[in-house]
Design an enzyme around this catalytic site. Structure first.
Site, PDB file in Angstrom:
ATOM      1  N   GLU A  11       3.189  -7.639  -2.411  1.00 31.63           N
ATOM      2  CA  GLU A  11       3.584  -7.396  -3.791  1.00 31.63           C
ATOM      3  C   GLU A  11       3.201  -6.168  -4.518  1.00 31.63           C
ATOM      4  OE1 GLU A  11       5.817  -9.625  -4.867  1.00 31.63           O
ATOM      5  OE2 GLU A  11       5.547 -11.425  -3.616  1.00 31.63           O
ATOM      6  N   SER A  70       5.900   0.808  -0.469  1.00 33.98           N
ATOM      7  CA  SER A  70       5.545   1.213  -1.719  1.00 33.98           C
ATOM      8  C   SER A  70       7.008   1.712  -2.381  1.00 33.98           C
ATOM      9  CB  SER A  70       4.367   1.905  -1.783  1.00 33.98           C
ATOM     10  OG  SER A  70       3.329   1.270  -0.984  1.00 33.98           O
TER      11      SER A  70
END
Ligand SMILES: Cc1cc2nc3c(=O)[nH]c(=O)nc-3n(C[C@H](O)[C@H](O)[C@H](O)COP(=O)(O)OP(=O)(O)OC[C@H]3O[C@@H](n4cnc5c(N)ncnc54)[C@H](O)[C@@H]3O)c2cc1C
Length: 399
Positions: A377, A136
């Site tokens: 994603e 992240s």
């Protein structure tokens, strides 16, 4: 074909492409998907079929040998493919992101060099931001490229979670470079690393150790990538200039999010199909289980979620196709479609009763595939962060 996941306003070309892909999925993917997935076998024949259909070059401009289609066409194709087998859509996704990044940010020379061969599937793309200690928090990457006196660079470090890391021969890799910028984001650069497909030392100083064993999303290879002094020329910097890598990758991930949303829609649609079929066959207490209101209501909720996710995904793709910023819509679509997908799959699993737990039933595979969409994603938390920040920009208090 049922009435879920229909899209208004498509051109004849779009309808033809979708029809061809849907027929390919029904004939060539669905009958073999679960067996290949259980064996963790790469779907070579399916990939060859997709090359013939032109799927690898779907969004690549016609001047480079592609079909020059829109993000919407691409997303709808992905939705169809994921309905057959999510791993196959994963094989195309990283390729598509790299081709998109080249189109948007590559030099003319880079586009000429790669896009025509990407359109045919001869060059296959992977992209790599994540590392063992960060996913992240992209800005925390440690892999470095150091510039030498001859103007070339040497890359050292370790990358993690490369979808198609083994099968690709071109990897867009995000690394740190020292540009002396005051922002960490401007000290990152994307390199186009060429390598041989396969495992072991695939280019001088570039090792792909092997496949990571996963709970689902099998068939497609996911790998680490180790750089030990890999020498690479400055001409392999995406766009030719260092320091732009973070922004290029974020652009790629934005279209990738529409793609993940589309995958969520495809998997959820398939889970609904399986549930609605099974519930009209299985009998308990003297009637089909679909006639028990609890099951009927479950089906109604599932279908509503499939339809809502589809419409939001379509909107996110159309905003990007209009040339507008779509981070809000893509974030919302990815968040909603992946969460709904996990819920719809869980509901379909419950409808299957004990048989849902058996490897003989397709829903068992979907149950292990859906969680990946919650992570890839950008996790749900990261999507909510993007959505929230964007809303605060739009709804900022005045005065
Ligand atoms: C099968 C698979 C394929 C993948 N393919 C690729 C690929 O091709 N290329 C690539 O680069 N990467 C790939 N990834 C990596 C993926 O993008 C990362 O796993 C993902 O971004 C999450 O990063 P992480 O695993 O390091 O989790 P972390 O970033 O460590 O997050 C752990 C938890 O903390 C939460 N969290 C983290 N930061 C915050 C915050 N600021 N606020 C609130 N919550 C937070 C997260 O939501 C999560 O729940 C793949 C991953 C998987 C599983």
């Amino acid at each position: 074909m049922g009435r879920l996941c229909q899209t208004d306003g498509l051109t004849e070309d779009q309808r033809d492409i979708l029809e061809a892909v849907r027929s390919f999925v029904d004939k060539e993917i669905l009958p073999v998907a679960t067996e290949l997935e259980h064996a963790d076998e790469y779907p070579t024949e399916i990939v060859e079929g997709l090359k013939e259909l032109g799927v690898f070059g779907l969004m690549i401009p016609e001047e480079y040998g592609g079909l020059g289609e829109s993000l919407l066409t691409y997303a709808l194709v992905v939705e169809e493919i994921a309905r057959g087998w999510m791993s196959v859509s994963g094989i195309i996704n990283t390729h598509f992101i790299v081709a998109y990044m080249l189109q948007q940010h590559g030099t003319d020379e880079q586009k000429q060099r790669y896009l025509p061969r990407m359109a045919t599937g001869e060059v296959r793309g992977a992209f790599s931001m994540s590392e063992p200690e960060c996913g992240s928090d992209v800005a925390a990457i440690k892999t470095k490229a150091v510039r030498g006196d001859d103007g070339g660079y040497t890359i050292t470090g370790q990358k993690m979670w490369l979808t198609n890391g083994g099968s690709a021969n071109l990897v867009a890799v995000l690394v740190k470079t020292d540009e002396g910028a005051d922002s960490v984001y401007r000290n990152m650069t994307t390199f186009l690393v060429e390598k041989e497909p396969g495992f072991g030392e695939t280019a001088p100083g570039v090792t792909i150790p092997g496949k990571i064993e996963k709970m689902g999303y099998k068939g497609v290879d996911t790998t680490e990538m180790v750089f030990e002094g890999h020498a690479i020329g400055a001409e392999q910097i995406l766009g030719g200039e260092p320091g732009k890598g973070f922004y290029q990758m974020m652009d790629g991930v934005e279209v990738g999010r529409v793609n993940v949303a589309a995958r969520g829609c495809g998997v959820a649609n398939r889970a609904f199909e399986l549930g609605v079929e099974y519930s009209q066959q299985r009998e308990t207490f003297g009637k089909k289980i679909a006639e028990h209101q609890a099951v009927l209501f479950r089906l109604a909720e599932m279908a509503t979620k499939v339809e809502a996710a589809h419409q939001m995904m379509v909107k996110a793709a159309r905003v990007k196709d209009k040339g507008e910023r779509n981070d809000l819509e893509a974030g919302m679509a990815k968040y909603l479609a992946s969460e709904y997908c996990a819920q719809v799959v869980e509901d379909s699993f419950r409808i299957h009763g004990g048989y849902g737990f058996s490897k003989e039933y397709e829903i068992e595979r979907l149950y292990r595939e859906a969680p990946m969409l919650l992570i890839g994603e950008g996790t749900a938390d990261i999507q909510r962060m993007i959505i929230g920040r964007r809303l605060l920009e739009d709804y900022k208090l005045k005065g």
